[in-house]
Design a protein around this motif. Structure first.
Motif, PDB file in Angstrom:
ATOM      1  N   VAL A 115       0.972  -1.251   0.039  1.00  0.00           N
ATOM      2  CA  VAL A 115       0.090   0.048  -0.038  1.00  0.00           C
ATOM      3  C   VAL A 115       0.635   1.312   0.038  1.00  0.00           C
ATOM      4  O   VAL A 115       0.643   2.286  -0.718  1.00  0.00           O
ATOM      5  N   LEU A 116       1.761   1.287   0.835  1.00  0.00           N
ATOM      6  CA  LEU A 116       2.791   2.555   0.889  1.00  0.00           C
ATOM      7  C   LEU A 116       3.459   2.727  -0.225  1.00  0.00           C
ATOM      8  O   LEU A 116       3.820   3.761  -0.808  1.00  0.00           O
ATOM      9  N   ALA A 117       3.988   1.409  -0.601  1.00  0.00           N
ATOM     10  CA  ALA A 117       5.054   1.663  -2.080  1.00  0.00           C
ATOM     11  C   ALA A 117       4.215   2.163  -3.176  1.00  0.00           C
ATOM     12  O   ALA A 117       4.592   2.775  -3.942  1.00  0.00           O
ATOM     13  N   SER A 118       2.860   1.509  -3.333  1.00  0.00           N
ATOM     14  CA  SER A 118       2.089   2.222  -4.419  1.00  0.00           C
ATOM     15  C   SER A 118       1.526   3.526  -4.134  1.00  0.00           C
ATOM     16  O   SER A 118       1.305   4.445  -5.228  1.00  0.00           O
ATOM     17  N   ALA A 119       1.388   3.875  -2.936  1.00  0.00           N
ATOM     18  CA  ALA A 119       0.922   5.423  -2.644  1.00  0.00           C
ATOM     19  C   ALA A 119       2.330   6.381  -3.317  1.00  0.00           C
ATOM     20  O   ALA A 119       2.073   7.569  -3.774  1.00  0.00           O
ATOM     21  N   GLY A 120       3.430   5.918  -2.815  1.00  0.00           N
ATOM     22  CA  GLY A 120       4.709   6.514  -3.237  1.00  0.00           C
ATOM     23  C   GLY A 120       4.924   6.582  -4.746  1.00  0.00           C
ATOM     24  O   GLY A 120       4.912   7.679  -5.460  1.00  0.00           O
ATOM     25  N   ASP A 121       4.404   5.544  -5.565  1.00  0.00           N
ATOM     26  CA  ASP A 121       4.429   5.315  -6.977  1.00  0.00           C
ATOM     27  C   ASP A 121       3.303   6.521  -7.393  1.00  0.00           C
ATOM     28  O   ASP A 121       3.361   7.191  -8.515  1.00  0.00           O
ATOM     29  N   ALA A 122       2.195   6.462  -6.993  1.00  0.00           N
ATOM     30  CA  ALA A 122       1.166   7.427  -7.594  1.00  0.00           C
ATOM     31  C   ALA A 122       1.784   8.803  -7.286  1.00  0.00           C
ATOM     32  O   ALA A 122       1.408   9.671  -8.258  1.00  0.00           O
ATOM     33  N   ALA A 123       2.172   9.037  -5.985  1.00  0.00           N
ATOM     34  CA  ALA A 123       2.883  10.527  -5.890  1.00  0.00           C
ATOM     35  C   ALA A 123       3.811  10.797  -6.912  1.00  0.00           C
ATOM     36  O   ALA A 123       4.140  12.000  -7.280  1.00  0.00           O
ATOM     37  N   PHE A 124       4.665  10.016  -7.133  1.00  0.00           N
ATOM     38  CA  PHE A 124       5.809  10.075  -8.191  1.00  0.00           C
ATOM     39  C   PHE A 124       5.075  10.498  -9.427  1.00  0.00           C
ATOM     40  O   PHE A 124       5.702  11.198 -10.000  1.00  0.00           O
TER      41      PHE A 124
END
Length: 529
Positions: A115-124
């Motif tokens: 979840v956190l890794a994907s949230a970072g990908d989305a923000a990126f």
């Protein structure tokens, strides 16, 4: 003794009548004007105006105070409501991630990290969506073709180098996963410092971040079988990671979109924070992620994998922790499928998933140009493209949900059924080019791509030896991306005639189906050793 003179007029101790703006009993005396208190007593209308202003000021102050109090209570109540909703959502997600023994096996921790890794990908992605990662809609076909080739750049290193490295150091898979996240955090922080200056380093750094993202996906997919509880199948375990990815992307987009209004650097810093926390969670994953098949006492047998093929037996390199020399490992990757033939079910699933990627790339590029030249009635071309993309996203989410509920059904049957549905929808769109058929094509394309990928991952995890799994995942990811680029290239060169384009897509999918059937029939007719 009362003189009959009205109170407030003509007396030294006269008071202004209340309310102060009421008319005086007599007209004010005329004469030279005075100043100060004596002037106010001689001119009651001036005193009335001053008193009225003071009264209204007091009322305004009291009203402002009440409004401030209500606003504070409302903000506090809203914050409490958001907090309760966040806690309830987090508790519900933890219950979902830890169900069926996933909390005990370590799969739940993987879902939380995802979840956190994907949230970072989305923000990126939000920060660079209008720059280096933007799809060049409205530009010449040659520029779009260059964009397609650029998307292959991260995969040039994935299969020949990153996959072998991950296999060689699979005993430290937690640190490998954490390293890819830490690298993305570092790159997000660096790009945040140069993106405002339009530095030429933004594109190379973004591509390096994409390489780290693909390496993370490969390492994670190779480790999922080691933390899968016995009560669920590999397709279900992979589907939970897809749902975690979807949750993280939504949360990251919702938070990064308003933050990004301050500038792309701020959403990149938000991605940095998400990656840092995900790195900590990666290091704290279950030690089972690092373990080989022999370390867990039967963690890779047929029962644990949900029906392994003949190629999924004992790991020949189980006793050699480091495997063969790195130079030999890299050299052997180029001829991986010749030295270690893939099981027929994996080859058939890879063919089907390649067809799904081809359809997705074709639908994206062909519709971008077709809707500009042949717009649908009543809908602008940009709106139609946005609706198709949204339909594909909904289909992707539906594919994850359906995959989570497949249970013991055969992944091969599920992927083949979705391929037949995609062929039917492509034919329907060729016959009737309308908004509803285009949206249906986007929906089916998203669901087909997700389910085919889930089934392929499950078969790779189940029927390939662990010491080759990262290389096989890297090789399959590269082939799937090449299929997407091929489909996009087909959409670019195809004449912008609806029935011609969609009929060609349907014919290509029929060829994919025939190839997968031939692979399975040949395998069924080959006698087992």
């Amino acid at each position: 003794m009362e003189t009959g003179e009205p109170r407030g007029v003509g007396r030294a101790d006269a008071q202004v009548p209340w309310p102060p703006w009421s008319e005086p009993a007599e007209a004010p005396p005329t004469g030279p004007s005075s100043s100060g208190a004596d002037g106010d007593r001689r001119h009651p209308d001036r005193a009335a105006r001053a008193a009225r202003a003071a009264y209204l000021a007091r009322r305004g102050a009291r009203a402002a105070g009440r409004a401030g109090t209500l606003a504070g209570r409302g903000a506090w109540g809203g914050a409490r409501l958001v907090g309760r909703g966040t806690r309830a959502g987090a508790d519900r997600f933890r219950g979902f991630a830890g169900a069926d023994g996933a909390a005990e096996s370590g799969l739940a921790r993987v879902s939380e990290m995802q979840v956190l890794a994907s949230a970072g990908d989305a923000a990126f992605a939000v920060s660079l969506a209008s720059t280096v990662l933007a799809l060049p809609v409205g530009q010449a076909r040659g520029q779009v073709a260059i964009f397609l080739l650029t998307t292959m750049a991260p995969f040039v290193l994935l299969a020949p180098f990153i996959g072998p490295l991950l296999d060689r150091y699979r005993r430290g898979r937690r640190w490998a996963i954490g390293s890819t996240l830490a690298l993305r955090a570092f790159l997000a922080w660096v790009i945040a410092g140069v993106v405002a200056d339009n530095s030429p380093w933004v594109l190379p750094l973004a591509l390096l971040a994409l390489i780290a993202t693909r390496a993370y996906a490969v390492a994670l997919s190779a480790g999922i079988p080691l933390v899968r509880p016995e009560s669920i199948t590999l397709v279900t375990a992979n589907s939970r990671q897809s749902i975690s990815t979807l949750v993280g992307m939504v949360l990251g987009s919702v938070v990064a979109a308003p933050v990004g209004r301050l500038g792309a650097a701020w959403s990149l810093r938000l991605a940095f924070l998400a990656y840092v926390v995900a790195t900590v969670l990666a290091i704290r994953l279950s030690a089972r992620v690092d373990s080989g098949s022999d370390d867990l006492g039967g963690a890779s047998g047929p029962g644990a994998r949900g029906g392994q093929g003949s190629s999924g037996g004992a790991d020949p390199l189980a006793e050699r922790d480091q495997g063969p020399p790195l130079r030999e490992t890299l050299r052997g990757t180029w001829r991986l499928t010749r030295t270690h033939p893939l099981p027929p079910t994996v080859r058939a699933a890879l063919t089907t998933a390649s067809g799904a990627k081809l359809l997705g790339g074709f639908a994206t590029m062909f519709l971008v140009f077709l809707l500009q030249q042949e717009p649908l009635p009543g809908v602008s071309d940009l709106l139609a493209v946005g609706l198709v993309v949204a339909a594909a996203g909904v289909g992707n989410a539906l594919g994850s949900v359906v995959g989570n509920r497949l249970g013991p059904r055969s992944p091969t049957v599920v992927a083949s059924a979705m391929l037949v549905v995609a062929i039917a929808v492509a034919v329907l769109t060729a016959v009737d080019y309308a908004l509803w058929t285009v949206l249906l094509l986007g929906l089916v394309s998203g669901a087909f791509g997700q389910l085919a990928k889930l089934c392929l991952d499950a078969l790779v995890q189940a029927e390939t030896p662990e010491h080759l799994r990262s290389r096989i995942f890297s090789w399959s990811e590269t082939r799937l991306q090449a299929a997407w680029v091929l489909g996009g290239g087909l959409g670019i060169v195809m004449p912008l005639i609806p029935w011609v384009g969609f009929a060609a897509a349907a014919a290509a999918l029929v060829g994919v189906l025939a190839t997968a059937v031939v692979i399975r029939r040949r395998a069924a007719g080959t006698p087992r050793a």
